[in-house]
Design an enzyme around this catalytic site. Structure first.
Site, short mmCIF file in Angstrom:
data_model
loop_
_atom_site.label_atom_id
_atom_site.label_comp_id
_atom_site.label_asym_id
_atom_site.label_seq_id
_atom_site.Cartn_x
_atom_site.Cartn_y
_atom_site.Cartn_z
N HIS A 180 0.82 -1.21 0.00
CA HIS A 180 0.00 0.00 0.00
C HIS A 180 0.85 1.25 0.00
O HIS A 180 0.53 2.25 -0.67
CB HIS A 180 -0.95 0.00 1.20
CG HIS A 180 -2.08 0.96 1.08
ND1 HIS A 180 -2.06 2.20 1.68
CD2 HIS A 180 -3.26 0.88 0.40
CE1 HIS A 180 -3.19 2.83 1.40
NE2 HIS A 180 -3.94 2.06 0.63
N CYS A 181 1.96 1.23 0.73
CA CYS A 181 2.85 2.39 0.80
C CYS A 181 3.43 2.76 -0.57
O CYS A 181 3.73 3.93 -0.82
CB CYS A 181 4.00 2.11 1.74
SG CYS A 181 3.55 1.70 3.43
N THR A 182 3.62 1.76 -1.42
CA THR A 182 4.27 2.02 -2.71
C THR A 182 3.31 2.54 -3.77
O THR A 182 3.76 3.07 -4.78
CB THR A 182 4.91 0.72 -3.27
OG1 THR A 182 3.87 -0.18 -3.65
CG2 THR A 182 5.84 0.07 -2.26
#
EC number: 3.5.3.12
Length: 342
Positions: free
Chosen positions: A332-334
């Site tokens: 999700h962070c990417t």
């Protein structure tokens, strides 16, 4: 005028995407630059997994464009060259909002590398406007430091976040809680903000909500929990569960909570790794879920089983969650979703 004044709002992540954006890692900014090839392979796995469901645009620094392009034969993966400092596009990319007529616009937040932790960040702060200009998308410039990983919305007026992150003095020290909440309401067109207390122990983002909780549907929240009273996450999750039990959303609903057991505690060089199943990502018709293997095999299985039960119409696509976690984040962070235009 603000997005709210023009009837733009942020859709829930599970709504249809036109594409996913993801930034490629930059060796010079990595915590462990000697692991560049391993991390790059992890990013390639994530890109290819998402490309099974929808188009992917990979943001690549000009010097890396040729070698990154050579990694992909998928026809729906394209390369966009933009100089950047780091690889967490969720946090420095635009947040997409959609109008009543289906027109998509982008909110350009200020970015300061998670409270000034990693200098320089000037290139990252400039990425969102370049992306929006490239795609001919209307831009709204917001006056506050904000990262996409610090918020989730249900698409019906409710936003979920943490006090640990948004009220941290390293972000917007001159703004009160009420002022920050007001800006979120104006730029994302939400009416209710549900404040959790802290994010997961060891999370260097100062408690991003996308590691600990997210909406599964309006009125329904998934949360990663800990049952070990000796673990720092036990008190954290108990407090957050209590807050969710007391909360009502923008439509006046009490919240149903789906609990996912956290993976076993894992460290690297004496630091806790922030392993989270909640760092999964909705894609068109599916979910891309990081799993961790080894001692986490049982919790991996339980997480996949719980998500499949919660989303029976979606295909759960797992990826190696250990591949990039040492750099500080996961799937999700990417990523950042661009809502489908109508």
């Amino acid at each position: 005028m603000y997005p709210r004044d023009m009837q733009y709002s942020m859709p829930a992540e599970w709504t249809e995407h036109e594409r996913t954006f993801i930034s490629w890692p930059v060796r010079a900014s990595m915590v462990y630059p000697d692991m560049y090839e391993q991390v790059s392979e992890g990013y390639a796995q994530i890109v290819k997994a998402i490309a099974e469901f929808e188009p992917v645009t990979v943001i690549v620094s000009p010097d890396d464009a040729e070698q990154v392009r050579s990694r992909f034969t998928e026809t729906n993966v394209d390369i966009l060259t933009i100089p950047h400092n780091d690889a967490w596009f969720r946090d420095n990319g635009p947040t997409f909002v959609v109008g009543e007529n289906g027109e998509v616009a982008g909110v350009n937040w200020k970015f300061n590398a998670w409270g000034g932790k990693y200098a320089p960040w000037d290139l990252d702060d400039a990425v969102a406007p370049i992306v929006l200009e490239h795609y001919g998308i209307k831009r709204f410039d917001a006056p506050l430091v904000m990262e996409g990983g610090s918020l989730h919305v249900d698409g019906e007026g409710t936003l979920l976040t943490t006090e640990e992150c948004l009220l941290n003095p390293n972000r917007n020290p001159d703004m009160t809680r009420e002022q920050i909440e007001d800006e979120l309401k104006k730029f994302l067109n939400v009416s209710t903000v549900i404040w959790l207390n802290k994010g997961l122990s060891g999370d260097e983002t100062d408690g991003h909500v996308d590691n600990i909780a997210c909406f599964a549907a309006p009125g329904k929240v998934i949360m990663q929990v800990c049952d070990d009273p000796e673990d720092d996450n036990y008190a954290i999750t108990q407090e957050n569960l209590q807050r969710l039990a007391e909360a009502t959303d923008a439509q006046g609903r009490k919240l149903e909570v789906i609990k996912l057991q956290q993976p076993p505690l894992t460290t690297y060089e004496d630091s806790r790794l922030t392993l989270s199943y909640l760092n999964f990502y909705f894609v068109n018709g599916g979910i891309v879920l990081p799993v961790f293997g080894g001692a986490a095999a049982e919790t991996d299985r339980l997480a996949e089983q719980a998500l499949q039960a919660a989303f029976p119409e979606r295909r759960i696509r797992t990826v190696d969650g250990m591949a990039i976690i040492r750099e500080g984040g996961n799937v999700h962070c990417t990523t950042q979703q661009m809502t489908a235009r109508k």
